[in-house]
Design a protein around this motif. Structure first.
Motif, mmCIF file in Angstrom:
data_model
loop_
_atom_site.group_PDB
_atom_site.id
_atom_site.type_symbol
_atom_site.label_atom_id
_atom_site.label_comp_id
_atom_site.label_asym_id
_atom_site.label_seq_id
_atom_site.Cartn_x
_atom_site.Cartn_y
_atom_site.Cartn_z
ATOM 1 N N LYS A 50 18.837 109.243 8.581
ATOM 2 C CA LYS A 50 17.473 109.150 8.059
ATOM 3 C C LYS A 50 17.551 108.816 6.580
ATOM 4 C CE LYS A 50 12.940 110.110 8.628
ATOM 5 N NZ LYS A 50 12.074 109.531 9.648
ATOM 6 N N LYS A 51 17.040 107.606 6.221
ATOM 7 C CA LYS A 51 16.982 107.197 4.822
ATOM 8 C C LYS A 51 18.325 107.372 4.115
ATOM 9 C CE LYS A 51 12.050 108.205 4.319
ATOM 10 N NZ LYS A 51 11.028 108.986 3.596
ATOM 11 N N GLY A 52 19.401 106.873 4.724
ATOM 12 C CA GLY A 52 20.711 106.953 4.100
ATOM 13 C C GLY A 52 21.369 108.301 4.193
ATOM 14 N N LEU A 53 20.843 109.189 5.047
ATOM 15 C CA LEU A 53 21.413 110.527 5.201
ATOM 16 C C LEU A 53 21.854 110.754 6.636
ATOM 17 C CD1 LEU A 53 18.747 112.712 3.336
ATOM 18 C CD2 LEU A 53 20.969 112.008 2.444
ATOM 19 N N LEU A 54 22.912 111.538 6.789
ATOM 20 C CA LEU A 54 23.260 112.110 8.078
ATOM 21 C C LEU A 54 22.564 113.460 8.157
ATOM 22 C CD1 LEU A 54 27.085 111.379 8.045
ATOM 23 C CD2 LEU A 54 25.468 110.382 9.635
ATOM 24 N N ILE A 55 21.637 113.614 9.102
ATOM 25 C CA ILE A 55 20.853 114.849 9.158
ATOM 26 C C ILE A 55 21.207 115.724 10.354
ATOM 27 C CG2 ILE A 55 18.972 113.824 7.857
ATOM 28 C CD1 ILE A 55 17.391 113.630 10.498
ATOM 29 N N ASN A 56 21.848 115.139 11.360
ATOM 30 C CA ASN A 56 22.289 115.873 12.539
ATOM 31 C C ASN A 56 23.756 115.593 12.812
ATOM 32 O OD1 ASN A 56 19.229 115.175 14.418
ATOM 33 N ND2 ASN A 56 19.632 116.770 12.932
ATOM 34 N N ALA A 57 24.391 116.496 13.524
ATOM 35 C CA ALA A 57 25.756 116.295 14.011
ATOM 36 C C ALA A 57 25.786 116.700 15.470
ATOM 37 C CB ALA A 57 26.756 117.132 13.209
ATOM 38 N N ARG A 58 26.453 115.903 16.290
ATOM 39 C CA ARG A 58 26.522 116.199 17.722
ATOM 40 C C ARG A 58 27.486 117.347 17.991
ATOM 41 N NH1 ARG A 58 25.014 112.168 21.659
ATOM 42 N NH2 ARG A 58 23.745 110.562 20.655
ATOM 43 N N ALA A 59 26.992 118.340 18.734
ATOM 44 C CA ALA A 59 27.829 119.485 19.064
ATOM 45 C C ALA A 59 29.063 119.069 19.858
ATOM 46 C CB ALA A 59 27.010 120.505 19.866
ATOM 47 N N CYS A 74 25.968 127.691 9.044
ATOM 48 C CA CYS A 74 24.705 128.229 8.531
ATOM 49 C C CYS A 74 23.656 128.186 9.629
ATOM 50 C CB CYS A 74 24.248 127.459 7.292
ATOM 51 S SG CYS A 74 23.860 125.718 7.590
ATOM 52 N N ILE A 75 22.468 128.710 9.332
ATOM 53 C CA ILE A 75 21.377 128.790 10.299
ATOM 54 C C ILE A 75 20.089 128.345 9.616
ATOM 55 C CG2 ILE A 75 20.038 130.323 11.791
ATOM 56 C CD1 ILE A 75 22.591 132.156 11.772
ATOM 57 N N MET A 100 18.146 127.611 14.397
ATOM 58 C CA MET A 100 18.900 126.391 14.678
ATOM 59 C C MET A 100 20.261 126.455 13.986
ATOM 60 S SD MET A 100 15.819 123.566 14.364
ATOM 61 C CE MET A 100 15.452 123.967 12.646
ATOM 62 N N ALA A 101 21.298 126.116 14.718
ATOM 63 C CA ALA A 101 22.657 126.183 14.189
ATOM 64 C C ALA A 101 22.980 124.949 13.356
ATOM 65 C CB ALA A 101 23.668 126.299 15.340
ATOM 66 N N GLY A 102 23.665 125.165 12.254
ATOM 67 C CA GLY A 102 24.071 124.063 11.397
ATOM 68 C C GLY A 102 25.320 124.397 10.615
ATOM 69 N N PHE A 103 25.665 123.536 9.691
ATOM 70 C CA PHE A 103 26.772 123.787 8.761
ATOM 71 C C PHE A 103 26.528 122.970 7.503
ATOM 72 C CE2 PHE A 103 28.092 120.466 11.729
ATOM 73 C CZ PHE A 103 28.589 119.473 10.904
ATOM 74 N N TYR A 104 27.274 123.289 6.456
ATOM 75 C CA TYR A 104 27.015 122.629 5.175
ATOM 76 C C TYR A 104 28.319 122.179 4.512
ATOM 77 C CZ TYR A 104 28.236 127.167 3.035
ATOM 78 O OH TYR A 104 28.870 128.310 2.660
ATOM 79 N N GLN A 105 28.138 121.289 3.556
ATOM 80 C CA GLN A 105 29.237 120.786 2.725
ATOM 81 C C GLN A 105 28.761 120.725 1.279
ATOM 82 O OE1 GLN A 105 31.478 117.243 3.522
ATOM 83 N NE2 GLN A 105 31.248 117.420 5.740
ATOM 84 N N TYR A 106 29.734 120.559 0.394
ATOM 85 C CA TYR A 106 29.429 120.333 -1.016
ATOM 86 C C TYR A 106 29.518 118.832 -1.308
ATOM 87 C CZ TYR A 106 30.108 125.338 -1.857
ATOM 88 O OH TYR A 106 30.008 126.712 -1.834
ATOM 89 N N ILE A 160 21.939 119.769 10.890
ATOM 90 C CA ILE A 160 21.595 120.564 12.066
ATOM 91 C C ILE A 160 22.386 120.040 13.250
ATOM 92 C CG2 ILE A 160 19.744 121.185 13.675
ATOM 93 C CD1 ILE A 160 17.794 120.955 11.325
ATOM 94 N N LEU A 161 22.989 120.936 13.995
ATOM 95 C CA LEU A 161 23.722 120.555 15.202
ATOM 96 C C LEU A 161 22.751 120.262 16.335
ATOM 97 C CD1 LEU A 161 26.586 123.141 14.968
ATOM 98 C CD2 LEU A 161 26.962 120.694 15.331
ATOM 99 N N THR A 162 23.036 119.206 17.094
ATOM 100 C CA THR A 162 22.219 118.894 18.261
ATOM 101 C C THR A 162 23.094 118.833 19.510
ATOM 102 O OG1 THR A 162 22.429 116.483 18.059
ATOM 103 C CG2 THR A 162 20.618 117.549 16.858
ATOM 104 N N THR A 163 22.431 118.992 20.645
ATOM 105 C CA THR A 163 23.111 118.942 21.933
ATOM 106 C C THR A 163 22.208 118.223 22.923
ATOM 107 O OG1 THR A 163 24.273 120.294 23.586
ATOM 108 C CG2 THR A 163 22.172 121.156 22.736
ATOM 109 N N GLY A 164 22.697 118.038 24.159
ATOM 110 C CA GLY A 164 21.869 117.405 25.167
ATOM 111 C C GLY A 164 20.625 118.223 25.448
ATOM 112 N N ALA A 165 19.498 117.553 25.633
ATOM 113 C CA ALA A 165 18.229 118.258 25.838
ATOM 114 C C ALA A 165 18.225 119.041 27.144
ATOM 115 C CB ALA A 165 17.082 117.254 25.832
ATOM 116 N N ASN A 166 17.592 120.205 27.126
ATOM 117 C CA ASN A 166 17.396 120.956 28.358
ATOM 118 C C ASN A 166 16.105 120.498 29.038
ATOM 119 O OD1 ASN A 166 15.277 122.176 26.987
ATOM 120 N ND2 ASN A 166 16.357 124.099 26.617
ATOM 121 N N ASP A 167 15.730 121.192 30.107
ATOM 122 C CA ASP A 167 14.561 120.757 30.874
ATOM 123 C C ASP A 167 13.273 120.802 30.060
ATOM 124 O OD1 ASP A 167 16.190 120.386 33.056
ATOM 125 O OD2 ASP A 167 15.683 122.296 34.014
#
Length: 212
Positions: free
Chosen positions: A77-86, A104-105, A133-139, A148-155
């Motif tokens: 999004k706009k030059g950013l990585l905002i999600n990471a695939r679990a 982080c959360i 929502m589960a996530g992680f961070y960097q400097y 934010i971590l994402t995974t396959g959608a549930n029902d």
């Protein structure tokens, strides 16, 4: 994916009850406000300090690397990585150290997704005013930034989008942040069902349990 979420007063109150944190102590932090949270903006983030849950302010999104092809499939999004695939975060060079040591959360009362026709849907927890929502961070240049971590959608989400955030229960917050053995279990499970709200949604015969 997750490209926008929301924070409100009810969520903040329940967050205090779930964690024992006094959020009044953090009222001056950038990002401590109600409303929609968007990429590139500051947000309240739960992290760990001295083996306890703590609160910080961080910016949403990792700056994209110059050669971004190796990170194909991640939400940008706009030059950013905002999600990471679990499914692949532990293997990606850009993510694997952070997800193992800087988890982080992101608390929210709901998150948004858009279907193929551009209709927005809101998803919230069926039993609580807070989604964790589960996530992680960097400097990056001395600044903490999260994804934010994402995974396959549930029902609950699948008819709107094929991805959704990795979600945690309120009793799992410390385990996610501090317990390495808990990591892979969370990355591979199906998230709990959610409530969905959409102002307009086409209903099919199949949805009603009917057939022609």
């Amino acid at each position: 994916m997750c490209g926008r979420y929301h924070v409100d007063k009810n969520m903040m109150q329940t967050l205090q009850e779930d964690t024992g944190l006094d959020l009044q102590e953090y009222r001056e932090l950038p990002g401590n406000r109600e409303g929609d949270v968007l990429p590139s903006r500051k947000a309240l983030v739960l992290t760990g300090q001295d083996n306890r849950i703590s609160v910080e302010s961080m910016t949403w999104g990792f700056p994209m690397p110059e050669r971004d092809g190796q990170y194909g499939g991640e939400r940008r999004k706009k030059g950013l990585l905002i999600n990471a695939r679990a499914e692949s975060a532990l293997e990606k060079p850009m993510f694997r150290d952070s997800i193992r040591s800087r988890r982080c959360i992101l608390p929210a009362d709901r998150f948004y997704e858009w279907d193929a026709d551009g209709n927005r849907a809101e998803f919230s927890d069926k039993d609580s005013p807070v989604l964790y929502m589960a996530g992680f961070y960097q400097y990056f240049q001395g600044e903490k930034r999260f994804v934010i971590l994402t995974t396959g959608a549930n029902d609950s989400v699948r008819k709107t989008h094929d991805r959704m955030p990795v979600l945690l229960g309120k009793t799992e917050l410390e385990s996610w942040i501090f317990e390495d053995d808990f990591l892979e279990y969370v990355l591979h499970r199906v998230p709990a069902k959610l409530d969905k709200f959409q102002e307009y949604e086409q209903t099919t015969l199949e949805d009603l349990g009917l057939k022609l």
